[in-house]
Design a protein around this motif. Structure first.
Motif, PDB file in Angstrom:
ATOM      1  N   GLY A 143       0.783  -1.226   0.000  1.00 20.88           N
ATOM      2  CA  GLY A 143       0.000   0.000   0.000  1.00 20.88           C
ATOM      3  C   GLY A 143       0.811   1.270   0.000  1.00 20.88           C
ATOM      4  O   GLY A 143       0.254   2.361   0.104  1.00 20.88           O
ATOM      5  N   VAL A 144       2.142   1.165  -0.105  1.00 20.71           N
ATOM      6  CA  VAL A 144       2.991   2.356  -0.193  1.00 20.71           C
ATOM      7  C   VAL A 144       2.776   3.053  -1.536  1.00 20.71           C
ATOM      8  O   VAL A 144       2.797   4.277  -1.632  1.00 20.71           O
ATOM      9  N   ALA A 145       2.568   2.256  -2.588  1.00 20.74           N
ATOM     10  CA  ALA A 145       2.330   2.787  -3.931  1.00 20.74           C
ATOM     11  C   ALA A 145       0.969   2.335  -4.431  1.00 20.74           C
ATOM     12  O   ALA A 145       0.494   1.240  -4.103  1.00 20.74           O
ATOM     13  N   ASP A 146       0.338   3.181  -5.245  1.00 18.87           N
ATOM     14  CA  ASP A 146      -0.954   2.836  -5.845  1.00 18.87           C
ATOM     15  C   ASP A 146      -0.783   1.974  -7.091  1.00 18.87           C
ATOM     16  O   ASP A 146      -1.591   1.078  -7.361  1.00 18.87           O
ATOM     17  N   VAL A 147       0.262   2.277  -7.863  1.00 20.33           N
ATOM     18  CA  VAL A 147       0.514   1.614  -9.141  1.00 20.33           C
ATOM     19  C   VAL A 147       1.995   1.255  -9.208  1.00 20.33           C
ATOM     20  O   VAL A 147       2.848   1.962  -8.651  1.00 20.33           O
ATOM     21  N   GLY A 148       2.297   0.161  -9.893  1.00 21.97           N
ATOM     22  CA  GLY A 148       3.689  -0.232 -10.111  1.00 21.97           C
ATOM     23  C   GLY A 148       3.943  -0.549 -11.561  1.00 21.97           C
ATOM     24  O   GLY A 148       3.025  -0.960 -12.284  1.00 21.97           O
ATOM     25  N   CYS A 149       5.175  -0.338 -12.015  1.00 19.77           N
ATOM     26  CA  CYS A 149       5.573  -0.684 -13.379  1.00 19.77           C
ATOM     27  C   CYS A 149       6.925  -1.390 -13.340  1.00 19.77           C
ATOM     28  O   CYS A 149       7.844  -0.926 -12.655  1.00 19.77           O
ATOM     29  N   PHE A 150       7.034  -2.499 -14.069  1.00 19.05           N
ATOM     30  CA  PHE A 150       8.300  -3.215 -14.106  1.00 19.05           C
ATOM     31  C   PHE A 150       8.429  -3.952 -15.436  1.00 19.05           C
ATOM     32  O   PHE A 150       7.481  -4.059 -16.217  1.00 19.05           O
ATOM     33  N   LEU A 151       9.630  -4.456 -15.703  1.00 15.71           N
ATOM     34  CA  LEU A 151       9.930  -5.225 -16.901  1.00 15.71           C
ATOM     35  C   LEU A 151      10.010  -6.696 -16.535  1.00 15.71           C
ATOM     36  O   LEU A 151      10.725  -7.071 -15.599  1.00 15.71           O
ATOM     37  N   GLY A 152       9.301  -7.544 -17.263  1.00 20.80           N
ATOM     38  CA  GLY A 152       9.374  -8.972 -16.981  1.00 20.80           C
ATOM     39  C   GLY A 152       8.399  -9.753 -17.830  1.00 20.80           C
ATOM     40  O   GLY A 152       7.452  -9.189 -18.385  1.00 20.80           O
ATOM     41  N   ASN A 153       8.633 -11.051 -17.906  1.00 20.94           N
ATOM     42  CA  ASN A 153       7.772 -11.914 -18.713  1.00 20.94           C
ATOM     43  C   ASN A 153       6.913 -12.850 -17.872  1.00 20.94           C
ATOM     44  O   ASN A 153       6.198 -13.688 -18.412  1.00 20.94           O
ATOM     45  N   GLU A 154       6.992 -12.727 -16.551  1.00 22.81           N
ATOM     46  CA  GLU A 154       6.207 -13.584 -15.682  1.00 22.81           C
ATOM     47  C   GLU A 154       5.389 -12.740 -14.712  1.00 22.81           C
ATOM     48  O   GLU A 154       5.862 -11.719 -14.221  1.00 22.81           O
ATOM     49  N   ASP A 155       4.175 -13.181 -14.441  1.00 19.62           N
ATOM     50  CA  ASP A 155       3.328 -12.477 -13.486  1.00 19.62           C
ATOM     51  C   ASP A 155       3.845 -12.679 -12.072  1.00 19.62           C
ATOM     52  O   ASP A 155       4.474 -13.698 -11.760  1.00 19.62           O
ATOM     53  N   LEU A 156       3.589 -11.713 -11.221  1.00 22.39           N
ATOM     54  CA  LEU A 156       3.911 -11.821  -9.804  1.00 22.39           C
ATOM     55  C   LEU A 156       2.628 -12.117  -9.036  1.00 22.39           C
ATOM     56  O   LEU A 156       1.582 -11.542  -9.319  1.00 22.39           O
ATOM     57  N   ARG A 157       2.722 -12.996  -8.067  1.00 21.45           N
ATOM     58  CA  ARG A 157       1.556 -13.343  -7.270  1.00 21.45           C
ATOM     59  C   ARG A 157       1.202 -12.194  -6.332  1.00 21.45           C
ATOM     60  O   ARG A 157       2.044 -11.427  -5.910  1.00 21.45           O
ATOM     61  N   VAL A 159      -0.760  -9.587  -6.848  1.00 21.67           N
ATOM     62  CA  VAL A 159      -1.126  -8.313  -7.463  1.00 21.67           C
ATOM     63  C   VAL A 159      -1.877  -8.604  -8.758  1.00 21.67           C
ATOM     64  O   VAL A 159      -1.775  -9.687  -9.324  1.00 21.67           O
ATOM     65  N   ARG A 160      -2.645  -7.618  -9.225  1.00 19.69           N
ATOM     66  CA  ARG A 160      -3.239  -7.767 -10.555  1.00 19.69           C
ATOM     67  C   ARG A 160      -2.337  -7.034 -11.543  1.00 19.69           C
ATOM     68  O   ARG A 160      -1.860  -5.937 -11.266  1.00 19.69           O
ATOM     69  N   ALA A 161      -2.103  -7.678 -12.667  1.00 17.29           N
ATOM     70  CA  ALA A 161      -1.116  -7.158 -13.614  1.00 17.29           C
ATOM     71  C   ALA A 161      -1.664  -7.154 -15.022  1.00 17.29           C
ATOM     72  O   ALA A 161      -2.547  -7.947 -15.378  1.00 17.29           O
ATOM     73  N   GLU A 162      -1.137  -6.251 -15.829  1.00 15.64           N
ATOM     74  CA  GLU A 162      -1.466  -6.226 -17.252  1.00 15.64           C
ATOM     75  C   GLU A 162      -0.226  -5.829 -18.039  1.00 15.64           C
ATOM     76  O   GLU A 162       0.641  -5.108 -17.546  1.00 15.64           O
ATOM     77  N   THR A 163      -0.138  -6.319 -19.258  1.00 13.83           N
ATOM     78  CA  THR A 163       0.962  -5.977 -20.152  1.00 13.83           C
ATOM     79  C   THR A 163       0.541  -4.796 -21.014  1.00 13.83           C
ATOM     80  O   THR A 163      -0.504  -4.837 -21.662  1.00 13.83           O
ATOM     81  N   ILE A 164       1.357  -3.740 -21.009  1.00 12.10           N
ATOM     82  CA  ILE A 164       1.013  -2.551 -21.804  1.00 12.10           C
ATOM     83  C   ILE A 164       2.028  -2.283 -22.911  1.00 12.10           C
ATOM     84  O   ILE A 164       1.876  -1.324 -23.667  1.00 12.10           O
ATOM     85  N   GLY A 165       3.047  -3.110 -23.040  1.00 14.94           N
ATOM     86  CA  GLY A 165       4.041  -2.885 -24.087  1.00 14.94           C
ATOM     87  C   GLY A 165       5.121  -3.932 -24.033  1.00 14.94           C
ATOM     88  O   GLY A 165       5.055  -4.887 -23.242  1.00 14.94           O
TER      89      GLY A 165
END
Length: 302
Positions: A143-157, A159-165
Motif C-alpha cells: 500500500g505504499v504505492a498505488d501503481v507499479g511498473c516493471f519489466l518482466g515476462n512472468e506475473d507476480l503473485r 497483485v493484478r497485472a497487465e501488459t502494456i508494451g
C-alpha cells in the motif's frame, strides 16, 4: 514483549498457504534462505519451534506454530485495515497517485510519458518512487504505492497485472571484444564468454537468466555483478564481459561507439512492460487515470 515484524508474519503465513519454504520465496521474489531466516528469527523471539521440518515433505505446524499463525493473520488483517484507512484519507484530502517504477523503465522508457502526465494533469500530484523490481512489488502490495511498473515476462503473485508494451533487449560488448564485429553470432558462441549483469538471485536477474536460457544460452558465466547501469556499463566497456541490457538504455553508448551490439543469431530478446496494482484495495480515480494514460501511450505487439 515479542518483537516480530509484519514482514516476518507475512512470510510465516505464506509458508503455510504455499506449502513450502521455496514456494513462499517465489511469492515474495526472495531467496529460500531468506524465508528460513525469517522463520528462525520468529522462533528465536518466541523461544519455540514453529514448524517441524521434514525433508521432501510439507512443513508441519507445531502447537506453538498454530497459535502464532492465528495471531499473525489477525495482525495482518489489522494492518490491511490501517492501509485501507490511509488510502481513503489520502484520497479524500487531495488528488495524489504514487507510482513505484523499476529504475531502468523509469529512466529510459516511461520518462517522457510520466512528464507528459504530470503536465496534462496538474490537478493530480504524481509521486514517483524508483527502485528494484522487488521494491515495486512490495510497495504495491503493502500500500505504499498505488501503481507499479516493471519489466518482466512472468506475473507476480499477490497483485493484478497487465501488459502494456514490450521492450527489446540486446547483447552488448566492448568494441574490442572478440564477438564485437562478428556476423550472426550463435548462442553457443556467446555462451563461451563471461557476462556481467544484475545479481542472479534478484527478480530481474532471474528474468534475464531465463530469457538467455530460452535463447540457447543456458550456462552463463558471471564475471561481475552490478545493480546500477553506470557500473554495468563500465564493466562492459572495460572488457570484463558481455551484458544483456535494455536497448533504450544503451542507445547513446552504441551511437557513440563506446559499446557494440552483438549481432545475435538467436531469438529476439525482450521483456513485457507490466503495470500492477493491489488485488486487495480498489483503485483510486487518480491511480486509474494514470494507468489508463500509460496504457494509451504504449501498444502491445501483435
Amino acid at each position: 514483549m515479542f518483537n516480530i515484524t509484519l514482514r516476518r508474519m507475512e512470510v510465516l503465513v505464506a509458508v503455510v498457504e504455499e506449502g513450502s519454504f521455496a514456494a513462499a520465496a517465489d511469492r515474495f521474489g526472495i531467496a529460500q534462505p531468506s524465508v528460513s531466516a525469517h522463520i528462525m528469527a520468529i522462533e528465536k523471539e518466541i523461544g519455540g519451534q514453529i514448524f517441524v521440518r521434514r525433508r521432501g515433505r510439507k512443513p508441519l505446524l507445531t502447537e506453538i506454530g498454530q497459535s502464532v499463525l492465528q495471531h499473525a493473520r489477525e495482525f495482518l488483517a489489522e494492518a490491511d485495515d490501517m492501509r485501507a484507512d490511509v488510502v481513503k484519507i489520502r484520497g479524500e484530502t487531495g488528488q495524489q497517485v504514487v507510482l513505484s517504477c523499476q529504475r531502468s523503465l523509469a529512466n529510459f522508457v516511461l520518462r517522457k510519458d510520466l512528464t507528459d502526465f504530470a503536465i496534462a494533469r496538474p490537478d493530480i500530484q504524481l509521486v514517483l518512487r524508483i527502485g528494484k523490481q522487488e521494491d515495486v512489488f512490495s510497495e504495491v502490495r503493502d500500500g505504499v504505492a498505488d501503481v507499479g511498473c516493471f519489466l518482466g515476462n512472468e506475473d507476480l503473485r499477490g497483485v493484478r497485472a497487465e501488459t502494456i508494451g514490450r521492450e527489446k533487449l540486446v547483447l552488448i560488448a566492448s568494441p574490442n571484444h572478440p564477438l564485437a564485429h562478428r556476423k550472426r553470432v550463435k548462442p553457443q558462441d556467446v555462451a563461451r564468454y563471461d557476462f556481467v549483469g544484475p545479481p542472479p538471485s534478484s527478480l530481474f536477474g532471474r528474468g534475464v537468466s531465463k530469457l538467455l536460457a530460452n535463447a540457447g544460452i543456458s550456462h552463463v558465466k558471471v564475471a561481475a555483478q552490478a545493480t546500477e547501469y553506470q557500473f554495468l556499463r563500465e564493466f562492459v566497456a572495460a572488457g570484463v564481459g558481455i551484458a544483456c541490457s535494455l536497448e533504450r538504455s544503451v542507445a547513446a553508448d552504441l551511437e557513440r561507439g563506446e559499446l557494440v551490439k552483438i549481432d545475435f543469431a538467436g531469438v529476439e530478446l525482450g521483456f513485457d512492460v507490466r503495470q500492477i496494482a493491489s488485488i486487495r484495495r480498489p483503485l483510486s480515480k487518480p491511480a486509474s487515470d494514470l494507468m489508463n494514460f500509460l496504457r494509451s501511450r504504449h501498444q502491445i505487439p501483435s
